[in-house]
Design a protein around this motif. Sequence first.
Motif, mmCIF file in Angstrom:
data_model
loop_
_atom_site.group_PDB
_atom_site.id
_atom_site.type_symbol
_atom_site.label_atom_id
_atom_site.label_comp_id
_atom_site.label_asym_id
_atom_site.label_seq_id
_atom_site.Cartn_x
_atom_site.Cartn_y
_atom_site.Cartn_z
ATOM 1 N N UNK A 107 3.556 19.632 -1.839
ATOM 2 C CA UNK A 107 3.369 18.708 -3.347
ATOM 3 C C UNK A 107 4.871 18.090 -3.168
ATOM 4 N N UNK A 108 4.877 16.882 -3.712
ATOM 5 C CA UNK A 108 5.939 16.068 -3.834
ATOM 6 C C UNK A 108 7.377 16.630 -4.535
ATOM 7 N N UNK A 109 7.026 17.379 -5.379
ATOM 8 C CA UNK A 109 8.191 17.737 -6.450
ATOM 9 C C UNK A 109 8.086 19.349 -6.566
ATOM 10 N N UNK A 124 0.901 -1.166 0.003
ATOM 11 C CA UNK A 124 -0.012 -0.178 -0.035
ATOM 12 C C UNK A 124 0.847 1.227 -0.245
ATOM 13 N N UNK A 125 1.829 1.202 0.995
ATOM 14 C CA UNK A 125 2.762 2.392 0.859
ATOM 15 C C UNK A 125 3.576 2.595 -0.326
ATOM 16 N N UNK A 126 4.065 1.632 -1.193
ATOM 17 C CA UNK A 126 4.544 1.699 -2.442
ATOM 18 C C UNK A 126 3.661 1.957 -3.604
ATOM 19 N N UNK A 127 2.304 1.678 -3.445
ATOM 20 C CA UNK A 127 1.463 2.145 -4.336
ATOM 21 C C UNK A 127 1.146 3.547 -4.148
ATOM 22 N N UNK A 128 1.169 4.098 -2.843
ATOM 23 C CA UNK A 128 0.786 5.416 -2.373
ATOM 24 C C UNK A 128 1.848 6.393 -2.937
ATOM 25 N N UNK A 129 3.196 5.860 -2.813
ATOM 26 C CA UNK A 129 4.402 6.613 -3.134
ATOM 27 C C UNK A 129 4.234 6.793 -4.638
ATOM 28 N N UNK A 130 4.154 5.841 -5.345
ATOM 29 C CA UNK A 130 4.241 5.809 -6.832
ATOM 30 C C UNK A 130 2.856 6.771 -7.293
ATOM 31 N N UNK A 131 1.907 6.523 -6.871
ATOM 32 C CA UNK A 131 0.761 7.189 -7.426
ATOM 33 C C UNK A 131 0.912 8.899 -7.046
ATOM 34 N N UNK A 132 1.615 9.048 -5.907
ATOM 35 C CA UNK A 132 1.664 10.517 -5.424
ATOM 36 C C UNK A 132 2.720 10.991 -6.347
ATOM 37 N N UNK A 133 3.565 10.599 -6.710
ATOM 38 C CA UNK A 133 4.439 11.240 -7.814
ATOM 39 C C UNK A 133 4.085 11.322 -9.081
#
Length: 306
Positions: A134-136, A79-88
């Motif tokens: 925001x992430x970036x 779940x954390x990996x999916x969240x990080x990927x979608x967030x970026x």
Amino acid sequence: MIKHKYALTFNLIQHGFLSALLFIVTITTSYAQPVPAPIPTPPPGGIIIPFPIPPVATIPAWQVLLIILVIAGIIVLLSWLVYRTLRRWTCYPKLITYTATRDRILVTKDGGNCWNNFGRFPPPGIRFDATVTLPKSTCSGRLQFVQDVVTHLEREPGIVTNTAKECISSNGRRMLDTTDPYHEIHIVGAGPHAITTNDTPGHALNPSEFFRRHDTFKMFLCWIPDSGPFAGKRFTVARLNWWWKANSEAIKAANADCTEVVSPTVTLGWRLTSAATEHFSQRRGRRTLRSPVTSPNVTSLNWRQC
């Protein structure tokens, strides 16, 4: 030549498979069938069991707990990996704060007319403040407030009119509150970025002798990225629930919270008959994946006899 080669290969495979199958059948049928063991005579009152029951293997409780913890850890990690990927990919904002500040309910003069309002405006009935990052640094998009509502209003005939009781009601159905979005800003870069808006719901009291209202709102904080594979798609970041309700009635002008001249010979007054604190909101907005209701619009409702 190529076709002949493939055909030869296929025939060899086929003959080899059949030969292996014949060998297995020959081996399994060449042995004598085992003689079934005699069924023991059960004791008096016992039960005959025609076959042996294998012992049931038991798993220690610590192993079961360990398996559960490993599975839960894998789910959390994925779940954390999916969240990080979608967030970026979506530049999905990280919620820092989301709070609400409330005023009080009152009957007051507004533009020469008497109104029952949530909030003196200023200050508003309720104010919303949110902060995100925001992430970036290359991220940009629209940060929005969108609100939906379940509403119910009643008014009863007053001294001047003889009309029947009327209602405006969504009948428990959630509807968009007026506009989509309720408020928005455009943001660029990592931030932090702050957004604020407010609401002061109310209603005019003339020509009613009794007026009742109860609204339940959900204010959503939403995000629409400018670029990327999800450009232009709206994502929900958080939601804050709140409500208010009020009752008011017409009385003698001398005892009223507000008076209004409704005709050359008639002056009406109204007062709040419910508590000025009949309102509530969550202390902080909560993250959610649910989306606001955007259709139909509450402005499509009209007064009807009820």
